[in-house]
Design a protein around this motif. Sequence first.
Motif, short mmCIF file in Angstrom:
data_model
loop_
_atom_site.label_atom_id
_atom_site.label_comp_id
_atom_site.label_asym_id
_atom_site.label_seq_id
_atom_site.Cartn_x
_atom_site.Cartn_y
_atom_site.Cartn_z
N SER A 142 -4.38 3.91 -4.11
CA SER A 142 -3.61 3.69 -2.81
C SER A 142 -2.84 2.11 -2.89
CB SER A 142 -4.54 3.50 -1.60
OG SER A 142 -5.29 4.81 -1.50
N LEU B 81 3.87 6.72 -0.80
CA LEU B 81 3.13 8.05 -0.80
C LEU B 81 4.21 9.26 -0.57
CD1 LEU B 81 0.28 9.15 -0.54
CD2 LEU B 81 0.40 8.96 1.93
N ARG C 174 -4.06 -0.71 -2.67
CA ARG C 174 -4.79 -1.76 -1.57
C ARG C 174 -4.88 -3.22 -2.06
NH1 ARG C 174 -4.90 -1.73 3.26
NH2 ARG C 174 -6.66 -2.87 3.47
N TYR D 133 0.93 14.31 -5.04
CA TYR D 133 0.03 13.89 -3.89
C TYR D 133 0.03 14.98 -3.02
CZ TYR D 133 -1.94 12.38 0.66
OH TYR D 133 -2.60 12.25 1.79
N VAL E 215 -9.95 5.41 -5.17
CA VAL E 215 -9.28 5.38 -4.04
C VAL E 215 -8.40 4.16 -3.56
CG1 VAL E 215 -9.08 5.96 -1.56
CG2 VAL E 215 -10.60 7.34 -3.17
N GLN F 83 -10.30 1.19 4.73
CA GLN F 83 -9.68 2.46 4.40
C GLN F 83 -10.65 3.29 3.65
OE1 GLN F 83 -7.87 1.88 6.25
NE2 GLN F 83 -6.44 0.25 6.02
N CYS G 276 0.93 -1.24 -0.06
CA CYS G 276 -0.18 -0.04 0.00
C CYS G 276 0.89 1.23 -0.12
CB CYS G 276 -0.79 0.01 1.03
SG CYS G 276 -1.94 -1.44 1.38
N ASP H 220 -8.90 10.76 -2.96
CA ASP H 220 -10.16 11.04 -1.90
C ASP H 220 -10.52 12.35 -2.10
OD1 ASP H 220 -11.84 9.85 -0.09
OD2 ASP H 220 -10.43 10.04 1.62
N LEU I 238 -6.46 9.85 1.42
CA LEU I 238 -5.68 8.97 0.41
C LEU I 238 -5.87 9.65 -0.93
CD1 LEU I 238 -6.70 5.38 1.87
CD2 LEU I 238 -4.52 6.24 1.96
N PHE J 212 0.91 3.87 1.32
CA PHE J 212 0.95 4.71 2.70
C PHE J 212 1.65 3.75 3.77
CE2 PHE J 212 -3.30 2.62 2.74
CZ PHE J 212 -3.02 1.86 3.73
N THR K 217 -4.62 10.18 6.72
CA THR K 217 -3.55 9.73 6.12
C THR K 217 -2.24 10.53 6.57
OG1 THR K 217 -4.58 9.19 4.23
CG2 THR K 217 -2.20 9.38 3.84
#
Length: 369
Positions: A135, A202, A137, A211, A131, A125, A20, A169, A166, A22, A194
């Motif tokens: 991200s 990220l 995921r 971002y 999103v 999340q 992920c 988002d 995120l 983040f 986040t």
Amino acid sequence: MKTHAIIPIFIPHLGCPNDCVFCNQKVITARMSPLGKDDVKDIIERYLPTLSNRGIKIVEVAFYGGSFTGIPIKQQQEYLSVAKWYKDQGLIQKIHLSTRPDYINDEILTNLKQYDTDIIELGVQSFDEEVLRLSNRGHNRESVFRASKMIKDYGFELGLQLMIGLPGDTFEKSIESALETVKINPSIARIYPTIIIQNTELANMHQRGEYAPLTLDEAIKTSKEMYRILKNSGINVIRIGLKSTDIINENGQVIGNTYHPAFRQLVEAEIAKEDLEKQLQEIINSSQNLNKVHQNSTQTNTQNNTQSDTHIKYLPVICFYSNETSLSYMIGNKKSNKLYFEKKYPHFHFTFNVDPSLNNQTYRANIKY
């Protein structure tokens, strides 16, 4: 008095197949020795003496930090067998773990049931497909609905974890995630803004200008509205924002101003301010009270060279009330709410008082002359 305690056991992301954007757990896991049964036992033994004779009724052993059900089943059983022993002895009351929505199936849940697990939290999340994709995921929203239903059908207590801010988002998407959470109706939920941590994708995206994190005000606004939605639906929001120990466990240095150590207090204070201001406006809009305010304000303004204490004596007094637990929320972080009302409504004097008959996060206002 605190009656619920957690014994946290940090499990590296040995079972997580994903990167992920983040998360930097793959880097951390490569540097950490695997946790063994004896390590789990040692952690529990260190915590238990600190929890005795404190009126604590529920002690949970909670496996955090990774996708617990993604690690080999034998390793899951080793960890769980230690926790179950303490539960069987009455030394703890609950076993709690977190995992991914796509790491839930019948075999996994049957195993968890065997070891008397109580609570399963899913790192959801977001319910927005874009999103989740941005991200990285590795799962979609349908897997959340499927896993949630299975967990509840097996009789476990369900928790859902949501993140705001995120990649991809928006405020509207976060609100939609809260509404989707209500449809599932978990027992507990968490809301996390986040945080940008070094050695994550990220952080690289932020450095490349791809971002931008939420501002603190944006994060408070979004979390506040999500919290209202969840709380009003009877969902217990057990955390808003990361603790400093969460950052330590992530072993990461936070980039920018994306972390606040008292984030929940900021959110709760904003809710208290809104609730109290609504009641204050109702007081002001009452014609009878409004006339008295004008009369007292006129009387005060005719006092020349009046000292501040004398000035306050002639002001109508607005009394705000909460119970002891919510008092700090009512006053606000660094007295933010107190300062807000005093500046915006200079023709009133404000007091902040305790009313033990009020429930948590319930506020009351009245006026005295």
